[in-house]
Motif scaffolding. Structure first.
Motif, PDB file in Angstrom:
ATOM      1  N   UNK A  15     -59.349  33.892 -30.014  1.00  0.00           N
ATOM      2  CA  UNK A  15     -58.386  32.800 -30.128  1.00  0.00           C
ATOM      3  C   UNK A  15     -57.796  32.489 -28.755  1.00  0.00           C
ATOM      4  N   UNK A  16     -57.770  31.215 -28.403  1.00  0.00           N
ATOM      5  CA  UNK A  16     -57.228  30.809 -27.109  1.00  0.00           C
ATOM      6  C   UNK A  16     -55.705  30.732 -27.131  1.00  0.00           C
ATOM      7  N   UNK A  17     -55.117  30.723 -28.321  1.00  0.00           N
ATOM      8  CA  UNK A  17     -53.658  30.623 -28.435  1.00  0.00           C
ATOM      9  C   UNK A  17     -52.985  31.996 -28.344  1.00  0.00           C
ATOM     10  N   UNK A  18     -53.395  32.935 -29.200  1.00  0.00           N
ATOM     11  CA  UNK A  18     -52.723  34.243 -29.228  1.00  0.00           C
ATOM     12  C   UNK A  18     -53.498  35.323 -28.480  1.00  0.00           C
ATOM     13  N   UNK A  34     -66.563  22.668 -39.360  1.00  0.00           N
ATOM     14  CA  UNK A  34     -65.662  21.593 -38.935  1.00  0.00           C
ATOM     15  C   UNK A  34     -64.344  22.144 -38.387  1.00  0.00           C
ATOM     16  N   UNK A  35     -63.810  23.159 -39.047  1.00  0.00           N
ATOM     17  CA  UNK A  35     -62.537  23.755 -38.629  1.00  0.00           C
ATOM     18  C   UNK A  35     -62.742  25.243 -38.336  1.00  0.00           C
ATOM     19  N   UNK A  36     -62.023  25.708 -37.331  1.00  0.00           N
ATOM     20  CA  UNK A  36     -62.037  27.127 -36.980  1.00  0.00           C
ATOM     21  C   UNK A  36     -60.603  27.630 -37.039  1.00  0.00           C
ATOM     22  N   UNK A  37     -60.387  28.776 -37.676  1.00  0.00           N
ATOM     23  CA  UNK A  37     -59.035  29.295 -37.861  1.00  0.00           C
ATOM     24  C   UNK A  37     -58.943  30.721 -37.325  1.00  0.00           C
ATOM     25  N   UNK A  38     -57.831  31.012 -36.630  1.00  0.00           N
ATOM     26  CA  UNK A  38     -57.623  32.348 -36.065  1.00  0.00           C
ATOM     27  C   UNK A  38     -57.289  33.349 -37.166  1.00  0.00           C
ATOM     28  N   UNK A  42     -53.317  32.167 -37.219  1.00  0.00           N
ATOM     29  CA  UNK A  42     -53.529  31.007 -38.078  1.00  0.00           C
ATOM     30  C   UNK A  42     -53.762  29.710 -37.331  1.00  0.00           C
ATOM     31  N   UNK A  43     -53.877  29.751 -36.009  1.00  0.00           N
ATOM     32  CA  UNK A  43     -54.159  28.555 -35.210  1.00  0.00           C
ATOM     33  C   UNK A  43     -55.466  27.931 -35.691  1.00  0.00           C
ATOM     34  N   UNK A  44     -55.465  26.606 -35.885  1.00  0.00           N
ATOM     35  CA  UNK A  44     -56.657  25.897 -36.352  1.00  0.00           C
ATOM     36  C   UNK A  44     -57.158  24.942 -35.281  1.00  0.00           C
ATOM     37  N   UNK A  45     -58.461  24.971 -35.046  1.00  0.00           N
ATOM     38  CA  UNK A  45     -59.085  24.106 -34.050  1.00  0.00           C
ATOM     39  C   UNK A  45     -60.178  23.299 -34.739  1.00  0.00           C
ATOM     40  N   UNK A  46     -60.206  21.998 -34.473  1.00  0.00           N
ATOM     41  CA  UNK A  46     -61.262  21.144 -34.997  1.00  0.00           C
ATOM     42  C   UNK A  46     -62.416  21.139 -34.016  1.00  0.00           C
ATOM     43  N   UNK A  47     -63.640  21.108 -34.544  1.00  0.00           N
ATOM     44  CA  UNK A  47     -64.798  21.117 -33.640  1.00  0.00           C
ATOM     45  C   UNK A  47     -64.864  19.794 -32.874  1.00  0.00           C
ATOM     46  N   UNK A  48     -65.425  19.859 -31.700  1.00  0.00           N
ATOM     47  CA  UNK A  48     -65.575  18.677 -30.862  1.00  0.00           C
ATOM     48  C   UNK A  48     -66.878  17.980 -31.214  1.00  0.00           C
ATOM     49  N   UNK A  49     -66.821  16.678 -31.300  1.00  0.00           N
ATOM     50  CA  UNK A  49     -68.022  15.882 -31.613  1.00  0.00           C
ATOM     51  C   UNK A  49     -68.890  15.752 -30.388  1.00  0.00           C
TER      52      UNK A  49
END
Length: 49
Positions: A15-18, A34-38, A42-49
């Protein structure tokens, strides 16, 4: 295998946040990647197109 080796063998990105957990695919009725969750914060990142 000690704890440090076990942590470094995870196939998911950290996780890049914690910096403690790992980003794992998280989805509900969507593309599974589509979504990645820590796993820790619980940080959520959407995939890049």
């Amino acid at each position: 295998m000690d704890m440090e080796q076990k942590e470094n063998s995870c196939i998911f990105p950290p996780c890049t946040k914690c910096g403690k957990g790992y980003l794992v695919p998280f989805s509900f009725k969507e593309d599974v990647f589509e979504k990645w969750k820590c796993t820790e914060c619980g940080n959520t990142i959407l995939k890049k197109e």
